[in-house]
Design an enzyme around this catalytic site. Structure first.
Site, short mmCIF file in Angstrom:
data_model
loop_
_atom_site.label_atom_id
_atom_site.label_comp_id
_atom_site.label_asym_id
_atom_site.label_seq_id
_atom_site.Cartn_x
_atom_site.Cartn_y
_atom_site.Cartn_z
N GLU A 1 1.08 -1.30 -0.15
CA GLU A 1 0.22 0.01 -0.34
C GLU A 1 0.50 1.34 -0.04
OE1 GLU A 1 -2.78 0.16 3.17
OE2 GLU A 1 -3.62 2.36 2.56
N LYS B 1 -7.54 -1.03 12.31
CA LYS B 1 -6.04 -1.03 10.19
C LYS B 1 -5.14 -0.54 10.27
CE LYS B 1 -5.70 -1.76 5.90
NZ LYS B 1 -5.13 -1.01 5.41
N ASP C 1 4.73 -14.84 11.41
CA ASP C 1 3.39 -15.38 10.99
C ASP C 1 2.33 -14.25 11.17
OD1 ASP C 1 0.98 -16.13 10.76
OD2 ASP C 1 0.67 -18.54 11.35
N HIS D 1 -1.76 11.25 0.33
CA HIS D 1 -2.15 10.07 -1.44
C HIS D 1 -1.66 10.08 -2.41
CE1 HIS D 1 -4.49 6.82 1.30
NE2 HIS D 1 -3.80 6.95 1.46
C1 MEV Z 1 -5.73 3.33 5.42
O1 MEV Z 1 -5.27 2.05 5.14
C2 MEV Z 1 -5.65 3.91 6.39
C3 MEV Z 1 -6.57 3.99 7.18
O2 MEV Z 1 -8.29 4.20 7.36
C4 MEV Z 1 -7.00 4.53 8.27
C5 MEV Z 1 -7.43 5.01 9.60
O3 MEV Z 1 -9.22 5.30 9.58
O4 MEV Z 1 -7.40 5.80 11.05
C6 MEV Z 1 -6.12 5.78 6.75
#
Ligand code: MEV
Length: 421
Positions: free
Chosen positions: A82, A261, A277, A375
């Site tokens: 990513e 995430k 792992d 981004h």
């Molecule tokens: C994207 O890979 C991760 C985010 O969505 C994390 C978040 O929203 O805190 C930007």
């Protein structure tokens, strides 16, 4: 080795220049990097790792920078597909560095095996197992004597009556610098029949639990408010918005999931780079996040008394620095060498710090200009490189096409031609 992980302008250099710099700082030669990260895994090695091999599947490895933890610098190898992840982690780690870096501690490396028994009707089953705990621990250690020599081994037995004849025994094992799955599975299998005898039950599954709640790491950090400022928003304001973003995740499981995430964006790439792992880590992290009955954020943020933004993270991290993939995968071996950690606990602390930094970067972007602008800038760099820009040209072309709001290959080619003319 005291490696400085702060390398200004690293992203502007060519791949060869970056490699040379990392080789120098990591005290390895360029050829070692080439052999491990470029030639790396071969089909022959891969064929010994998994089944039905037909080839290899490559991912980029980048270096996470600026990470300072418990007064030591780390160069952090990150394997991830990513865009923005490596840059975001490094950027936030630089802010935290201004506040003295990350501080943390890790539990002993305890991995736990479960032995499932059926048809246990004896109300004294638990008492009887606990009365034989020393014998069971000794038997478990005899099944894996090497770990005792290294100061680890089976330490504790626990029992759970899950009702309806389902009875579970936990064997807690100090696995030292291993992830420990093989070790604890072997031990669990070796004592399961004795446990069945003691309880009068029938043996079911014998397997580790990935909810490694006795193997947690806790990391905290404090970023000075001013380090958080953006071009248009003052640091204290950004700090308060990040605290509000944290509160959102603390009260809303949908947001907590995405928040976590963003944390795993920093952790998984380190786990993968070091041959660990990541499915085990992911399973454990999310189960841990749900332990209150509601899915909660693994990291939270508050304003400190002195105005700093203070963050903490806690999660289970069952990582190893010996055995398994690390033994056979040349890339994982070099990643481990560059990280230069001496224990599995230290590796877990680095990974958790990368997670906390990634969370900070995401919340800062989301709470200010939104995630897309950053981004776009990174995307513009890759378009510039596709157009043939090299070295300093990449940045020049990227800046021009972002400013013109035309992040396309033809626009990048035009800008590059202009610069070269
Ligand atoms: C994207 O890979 C991760 C985010 O969505 C994390 C978040 O929203 O805190 C930007």
């Amino acid at each position: 080795m005291a490696t400085d992980s702060r390398i200004p302008g690293f992203y502007k250099r060519s791949i060869d220049e970056r490699r040379a710099e990392i080789a120098r700082r990591g005290s390895v030669d360029d050829a070692t990097i080439d052999n491990a990260f470029v030639k790396g895994l071969t089909p022959e090695i891969a064929d010994k790792m998994i089944e039905n091999v037909v080839g290899l599947y490559a991912l980029p490895i980048g270096m996470g920078l600026n990470l300072r933890l418990n007064d030591r610098d780390y160069l952090v190898p990150m394997v991830v597909e990513e865009p923005s992840v490596v840059a975001a982690m490094s950027n936030a780690a630089r802010m935290v560095r201004e506040g003295g870096g990350f501080q943390g501690e890790a539990d002993d490396p305890i991995t736990t095996a479960q032995i499932q028994l059926w048809d246990v009707r004896d109300p004294d089953a638990s008492k009887n197992v606990m009365a034989k705990a020393a014998e069971l621990i000794q038997a478990a250690n005899e099944a894996f004597p090497d770990i005792v020599k290294f100061g680890g081994g089976a330490k504790e037995i626990e029992t759970f009556d899950r009702g309806d004849g389902l009875f579970v025994v936990h064997l807690h094992v100090d696995v030292r610098d291993a992830m420990g799955a093989n070790m604890v599975n072997t031990m669990a299998e070796s004592i399961s029949h004795r446990v069945a005898e003691i309880t009068g039950g029938r043996v079911g599954l014998r397997i580790l639990t990935n909810l490694a709640e006795r193997r947690c790491v806790r990391v905290r950090c404090a970023a000075p408010a001013d380090s958080l400022a953006t071009d248009s928003i003052a640091g204290p304001d950004v700090r308060d918005r990040i605290v509000e973003a944290s509160l959102f995740a603390e009260r809303d499981p949908y947001r907590a999931t995405t928040h976590n995430k963003g944390i795993m964006n920093g952790i998984d790439p380190v786990v993968i780079a070091t041959g660990n792992d990541w499915r085990a880590v992911e399973a454990g992290a999310h189960a841990f996040a749900s332990r209150s009955g509601t899915y909660r954020p693994l990291a939270t943020w508050r304003a400190g008394a002195n105005g700093n933004l203070e963050g903490t993270i806690e999660l289970p991290l069952a990582l190893g620095i010996v055995g398994g993939t690390i033994k056979v995968h040349p890339g994982a071996r070099l990643a481990m060498q560059l990280l230069n950690v001496s224990t599995a606990r230290e590796l877990a602390l680095v990974a958790a710090s990368a997670g906390l930094a990634s969370n900070l970067a995401a919340l800062r972007a989301l709470a200010t200009e939104g995630i897309q602008r950053g981004h776009m800038t990174l995307h513009a760099r890759s378009v510039a490189a596709q157009a043939g820009a090299t070295g300093a040209e990449v940045e020049q072309v990227a800046r021009a096409i972002v400013q013109a709001r035309e992040i396309t290959l033809p626009a990048a080619q035009r800008e590059l031609a202009k610069i070269r003319a």
